[in-house]
Scaffold this motif. Sequence first.
Motif, PDB file in Angstrom:
ATOM      1  N   ILE A  88       0.835  -1.131  -0.027  1.00 13.02           N
ATOM      2  CA  ILE A  88       0.016   0.079   0.166  1.00 13.02           C
ATOM      3  C   ILE A  88       0.930   1.175   0.156  1.00 13.02           C
ATOM      4  O   ILE A  88       0.556   2.167  -0.880  1.00 13.02           O
ATOM      5  CB  ILE A  88      -1.179   0.149   1.133  1.00 13.02           C
ATOM      6  CG1 ILE A  88      -1.936  -1.125   1.029  1.00 13.02           C
ATOM      7  CG2 ILE A  88      -1.611   1.357   1.544  1.00 13.02           C
ATOM      8  CD1 ILE A  88      -2.936  -1.402   2.297  1.00 13.02           C
ATOM      9  N   ASN A  89       2.004   1.212   0.704  1.00 10.44           N
ATOM     10  CA  ASN A  89       2.887   2.487   1.039  1.00 10.44           C
ATOM     11  C   ASN A  89       3.880   2.441  -0.383  1.00 10.44           C
ATOM     12  O   ASN A  89       4.719   3.408  -0.261  1.00 10.44           O
ATOM     13  CB  ASN A  89       3.501   2.377   2.256  1.00 10.44           C
ATOM     14  CG  ASN A  89       2.662   2.765   3.426  1.00 10.44           C
ATOM     15  OD1 ASN A  89       1.543   3.234   3.418  1.00 10.44           O
ATOM     16  ND2 ASN A  89       3.113   2.188   4.588  1.00 10.44           N
ATOM     17  N   GLY A  90       3.876   1.627  -1.143  1.00 12.19           N
ATOM     18  CA  GLY A  90       4.847   1.588  -2.211  1.00 12.19           C
ATOM     19  C   GLY A  90       6.239   1.022  -1.837  1.00 12.19           C
ATOM     20  O   GLY A  90       7.166   1.285  -2.651  1.00 12.19           O
ATOM     21  N   HIS A  92     -10.039   4.351   1.927  1.00 15.66           N
ATOM     22  CA  HIS A  92     -10.311   3.122   2.954  1.00 15.66           C
ATOM     23  C   HIS A  92      -9.682   1.871   2.572  1.00 15.66           C
ATOM     24  O   HIS A  92      -9.338   1.235   3.365  1.00 15.66           O
ATOM     25  CB  HIS A  92     -11.882   3.061   3.159  1.00 15.66           C
ATOM     26  CG  HIS A  92     -12.565   4.360   3.648  1.00 15.66           C
ATOM     27  ND1 HIS A  92     -12.451   4.997   4.731  1.00 15.66           N
ATOM     28  CD2 HIS A  92     -13.537   5.080   3.207  1.00 15.66           C
ATOM     29  CE1 HIS A  92     -13.249   5.896   4.944  1.00 15.66           C
ATOM     30  NE2 HIS A  92     -13.784   6.156   3.689  1.00 15.66           N
ATOM     31  N   CYS A  93      -9.484   1.567   1.321  1.00 19.06           N
ATOM     32  CA  CYS A  93      -9.080   0.414   0.850  1.00 19.06           C
ATOM     33  C   CYS A  93      -8.470   0.588  -0.367  1.00 19.06           C
ATOM     34  O   CYS A  93      -8.644   1.548  -1.200  1.00 19.06           O
ATOM     35  CB  CYS A  93     -10.165  -0.423   0.943  1.00 19.06           C
ATOM     36  SG  CYS A  93     -11.296  -0.547  -0.258  1.00 19.06           S
ATOM     37  N   VAL A  94      -7.412  -0.447  -0.796  1.00 17.93           N
ATOM     38  CA  VAL A  94      -6.929  -0.809  -2.202  1.00 17.93           C
ATOM     39  C   VAL A  94      -7.518  -2.232  -2.583  1.00 17.93           C
ATOM     40  O   VAL A  94      -7.764  -3.040  -1.985  1.00 17.93           O
ATOM     41  CB  VAL A  94      -5.430  -0.579  -2.152  1.00 17.93           C
ATOM     42  CG1 VAL A  94      -5.059   0.621  -1.678  1.00 17.93           C
ATOM     43  CG2 VAL A  94      -4.765  -1.642  -1.100  1.00 17.93           C
ATOM     44  N   ALA A  95      -7.187  -2.210  -3.921  1.00 19.23           N
ATOM     45  CA  ALA A  95      -7.157  -3.746  -4.553  1.00 19.23           C
ATOM     46  C   ALA A  95      -6.298  -3.763  -5.467  1.00 19.23           C
ATOM     47  O   ALA A  95      -5.782  -3.011  -6.389  1.00 19.23           O
ATOM     48  CB  ALA A  95      -8.713  -3.786  -5.261  1.00 19.23           C
ATOM     49  N   PHE A  96      -5.353  -5.003  -5.240  1.00 23.07           N
ATOM     50  CA  PHE A  96      -4.494  -5.262  -6.093  1.00 23.07           C
ATOM     51  C   PHE A  96      -4.233  -6.707  -6.437  1.00 23.07           C
ATOM     52  O   PHE A  96      -4.962  -7.607  -5.859  1.00 23.07           O
ATOM     53  CB  PHE A  96      -2.916  -4.914  -5.542  1.00 23.07           C
ATOM     54  CG  PHE A  96      -2.549  -5.233  -4.097  1.00 23.07           C
ATOM     55  CD1 PHE A  96      -2.259  -6.644  -3.606  1.00 23.07           C
ATOM     56  CD2 PHE A  96      -3.002  -4.431  -2.992  1.00 23.07           C
ATOM     57  CE1 PHE A  96      -2.050  -6.716  -2.717  1.00 23.07           C
ATOM     58  CE2 PHE A  96      -2.738  -4.713  -1.733  1.00 23.07           C
ATOM     59  CZ  PHE A  96      -2.277  -6.267  -1.593  1.00 23.07           C
ATOM     60  N   MET A  97      -3.523  -6.958  -7.551  1.00 17.65           N
ATOM     61  CA  MET A  97      -3.618  -8.520  -8.139  1.00 17.65           C
ATOM     62  C   MET A  97      -2.641  -9.347  -7.200  1.00 17.65           C
ATOM     63  O   MET A  97      -1.630  -8.939  -6.562  1.00 17.65           O
ATOM     64  CB  MET A  97      -2.697  -8.526  -9.306  1.00 17.65           C
ATOM     65  CG  MET A  97      -3.322  -7.483 -10.494  1.00 17.65           C
ATOM     66  SD  MET A  97      -5.032  -7.652 -10.863  1.00 17.65           S
ATOM     67  CE  MET A  97      -5.182  -9.497 -11.184  1.00 17.65           C
ATOM     68  N   VAL A 143      -8.765  -7.323  -1.933  1.00 16.92           N
ATOM     69  CA  VAL A 143      -9.232  -6.022  -1.549  1.00 16.92           C
ATOM     70  C   VAL A 143      -8.775  -5.955  -0.159  1.00 16.92           C
ATOM     71  O   VAL A 143      -9.071  -6.979   0.674  1.00 16.92           O
ATOM     72  CB  VAL A 143     -10.840  -5.926  -1.622  1.00 16.92           C
ATOM     73  CG1 VAL A 143     -11.250  -4.725  -1.156  1.00 16.92           C
ATOM     74  CG2 VAL A 143     -11.318  -6.185  -3.126  1.00 16.92           C
ATOM     75  N   VAL A 144      -8.112  -4.786   0.157  1.00 12.07           N
ATOM     76  CA  VAL A 144      -7.412  -4.738   1.482  1.00 12.07           C
ATOM     77  C   VAL A 144      -7.857  -3.532   2.119  1.00 12.07           C
ATOM     78  O   VAL A 144      -7.515  -2.391   1.419  1.00 12.07           O
ATOM     79  CB  VAL A 144      -5.741  -4.868   1.313  1.00 12.07           C
ATOM     80  CG1 VAL A 144      -5.117  -4.977   2.403  1.00 12.07           C
ATOM     81  CG2 VAL A 144      -5.532  -6.235   0.619  1.00 12.07           C
ATOM     82  N   PRO A 145      -8.224  -3.497   3.359  1.00 13.11           N
ATOM     83  CA  PRO A 145      -8.170  -2.141   4.135  1.00 13.11           C
ATOM     84  C   PRO A 145      -6.953  -1.411   4.266  1.00 13.11           C
ATOM     85  O   PRO A 145      -5.887  -2.143   4.402  1.00 13.11           O
ATOM     86  CB  PRO A 145      -9.046  -2.581   5.551  1.00 13.11           C
ATOM     87  CG  PRO A 145      -8.493  -3.918   5.829  1.00 13.11           C
ATOM     88  CD  PRO A 145      -8.059  -4.538   4.330  1.00 13.11           C
ATOM     89  N   ILE A 146      -6.928  -0.083   4.130  1.00 13.90           N
ATOM     90  CA  ILE A 146      -5.467   0.438   4.444  1.00 13.90           C
ATOM     91  C   ILE A 146      -5.108   0.394   5.762  1.00 13.90           C
ATOM     92  O   ILE A 146      -4.045   0.048   6.315  1.00 13.90           O
ATOM     93  CB  ILE A 146      -5.474   1.873   3.870  1.00 13.90           C
ATOM     94  CG1 ILE A 146      -5.804   2.149   2.411  1.00 13.90           C
ATOM     95  CG2 ILE A 146      -4.679   2.834   4.578  1.00 13.90           C
ATOM     96  CD1 ILE A 146      -6.242   3.662   1.977  1.00 13.90           C
ATOM     97  N   HIS A 176      -3.211  -9.203   7.816  1.00 13.18           N
ATOM     98  CA  HIS A 176      -3.855  -8.089   7.584  1.00 13.18           C
ATOM     99  C   HIS A 176      -5.011  -8.214   6.738  1.00 13.18           C
ATOM    100  O   HIS A 176      -5.159  -9.056   5.812  1.00 13.18           O
ATOM    101  CB  HIS A 176      -2.924  -7.295   6.674  1.00 13.18           C
ATOM    102  CG  HIS A 176      -3.315  -5.864   6.306  1.00 13.18           C
ATOM    103  ND1 HIS A 176      -2.314  -5.025   6.449  1.00 13.18           N
ATOM    104  CD2 HIS A 176      -4.506  -5.286   6.181  1.00 13.18           C
ATOM    105  CE1 HIS A 176      -2.790  -3.734   5.837  1.00 13.18           C
ATOM    106  NE2 HIS A 176      -4.153  -3.872   5.933  1.00 13.18           N
ATOM    107  N   ALA A 177      -6.503  -8.172   7.158  1.00  8.92           N
ATOM    108  CA  ALA A 177      -7.610  -8.483   6.604  1.00  8.92           C
ATOM    109  C   ALA A 177      -7.579  -8.196   5.198  1.00  8.92           C
ATOM    110  O   ALA A 177      -7.148  -7.219   4.658  1.00  8.92           O
ATOM    111  CB  ALA A 177      -8.674  -7.694   7.389  1.00  8.92           C
TER     112      ALA A 177
END
Length: 132
Positions: free
Chosen positions: A9-11, A23-28, A40-43, A91-92
């Motif tokens: 999330i933080n790069g 609130h959240c991100v989604a990545f492969m 799909v992950v909450p920040i 991490h949920a």
Amino acid sequence: MSTVFTMIINGDIPGTFVWRDEHCVAFMSINPITAGHVLVVPIEEIDHWIDASPELNAHMFDVSRTIAQAQERAFGCEKVGMIIAGYEVPHAHIHLIPTNEMSELSFAHAASSVERSDLDAWAAAIAAELST
């Protein structure tokens, strides 16, 4: 200590994103069960999804629904399966997995690695459908 998802999330480590909001991100997934597998992950670092606020859970499920609709269009799958396990990373996160049959929903099918070009192509396909 930050989770691997927080580092993505933080790069701090690479991630192939298809969604980001406050609130959240989604990545492969880098260990996809099928092509187009998204997390799909909450920040906020929350270990177990039941510890998230009802509002955050509702938001993550709404985002998951939107992404799953895009996955269906992008991959022509019969359904997008959802798994909330929470054992791999403290991490949920919600797994969204394009499928054509129930037997595909098994972590036993997860790839041990995948080419970055595949992740990029799958993310581009989802992003194109999200923008329609």
